[in-house]
Motif scaffolding. Structure first.
Motif, PDB file in Angstrom:
ATOM      1  N   GLU A 136       0.859  -1.188   0.000  1.00 31.66           N
ATOM      2  CA  GLU A 136       0.000   0.000   0.000  1.00 31.66           C
ATOM      3  C   GLU A 136       0.887   1.226   0.000  1.00 31.66           C
ATOM      4  OE1 GLU A 136      -2.917   0.135   3.123  1.00 31.66           O
ATOM      5  OE2 GLU A 136      -4.093  -1.472   2.214  1.00 31.66           O
ATOM      6  N   HIS A 138       0.337   5.425   1.042  1.00 25.22           N
ATOM      7  CA  HIS A 138      -0.499   6.537   1.495  1.00 25.22           C
ATOM      8  C   HIS A 138       0.274   7.846   1.380  1.00 25.22           C
ATOM      9  CE1 HIS A 138      -2.516   3.150   3.459  1.00 25.22           C
ATOM     10  NE2 HIS A 138      -3.594   3.907   3.482  1.00 25.22           N
ATOM     11  N   LEU A 143      -5.094   6.953   0.659  1.00 24.18           N
ATOM     12  CA  LEU A 143      -4.583   5.802  -0.057  1.00 24.18           C
ATOM     13  C   LEU A 143      -4.314   6.177  -1.514  1.00 24.18           C
ATOM     14  CD1 LEU A 143      -3.950   2.745   0.095  1.00 24.18           C
ATOM     15  CD2 LEU A 143      -6.321   2.335  -0.573  1.00 24.18           C
ATOM     16  N   LYS A 146      -2.488   0.436  -4.075  1.00 23.25           N
ATOM     17  CA  LYS A 146      -2.369  -0.830  -3.362  1.00 23.25           C
ATOM     18  C   LYS A 146      -2.145  -1.921  -4.393  1.00 23.25           C
ATOM     19  CE  LYS A 146      -7.275  -1.940  -2.740  1.00 23.25           C
ATOM     20  NZ  LYS A 146      -8.287  -2.263  -1.729  1.00 23.25           N
TER      21      LYS A 146
END
Length: 173
Positions: A136, A138, A143, A146
């Protein structure tokens, strides 16, 4: 559990984190009186490139830029197989495929794949389990990407990037 002593894990970390071939890309709006120049050919934006990783060579330094980035991406996707999907768009989405990457940005896709993987490792946003990598990314709590990737896919992509362009083209067909 992170497989720190595993040779494949070490190869993946070395390449994607320390030798990441992507460039960092920063854009600024041009002033009203600025025009296109050979150094800044975009009509409204100034684009600045930097190195994400100080070690290794960028894709551009390997001669992979312009249309060759699309060729590289095609080879990467073909080598990943039919159970892989690349998603790009404003929102990060999950895929129905076993293996995927979903990125919020639609631009700089090929370099963005490498930057995304690098950032997931650099910021500790990953897990490894039974030959699968869960990544992932961020930014400011949002976000940005992913992925679920096989270890073999990550290793294949390292090999592809290291190939001459004519071999990359053959894989992408």
């Amino acid at each position: 559990m992170i497989p720190i002593t595993d040779g494949n894990f070490q190869k993946i970390i070395c390449f994607y984190l320390f030798e990441c071939p992507a460039r960092s890309i920063r854009t600024e709006n041009k002033k009203a009186n600025e025009t296109k120049t050979p150094d800044q050919p975009h009509p409204t934006k100034r684009i600045y490139y930097g190195r994400i990783s100080r070690m290794g060579k960028t894709l551009a330094e390997r001669g992979i830029e312009g249309g060759a980035l699309n060729t590289l991406r095609a080879a990467m996707l073909r080598s990943a197989g039919k159970e892989f999907e690349l998603l790009t768009g404003n929102d990060v989405a999950s895929s129905s495929k076993k293996e995927y990457i979903s990125l919020s940005r639609k631009d700089f896709i090929t370099e963005g794949i490498f930057a995304f993987i690098r950032n997931a490792f650099a910021h500790g946003e990953f897990n490894v389990s039974n030959g699968w990598y869960f990544l992932e990314n961020h930014s400011n709590g949002k976000l940005k990407g992913k992925a679920v990737l096989r270890e073999t896919t990550l290793l294949n992509w390292i090999e592809i990037v290291d190939m001459p362009l004519d071999k990359i083209k053959k894989i992408g067909r």
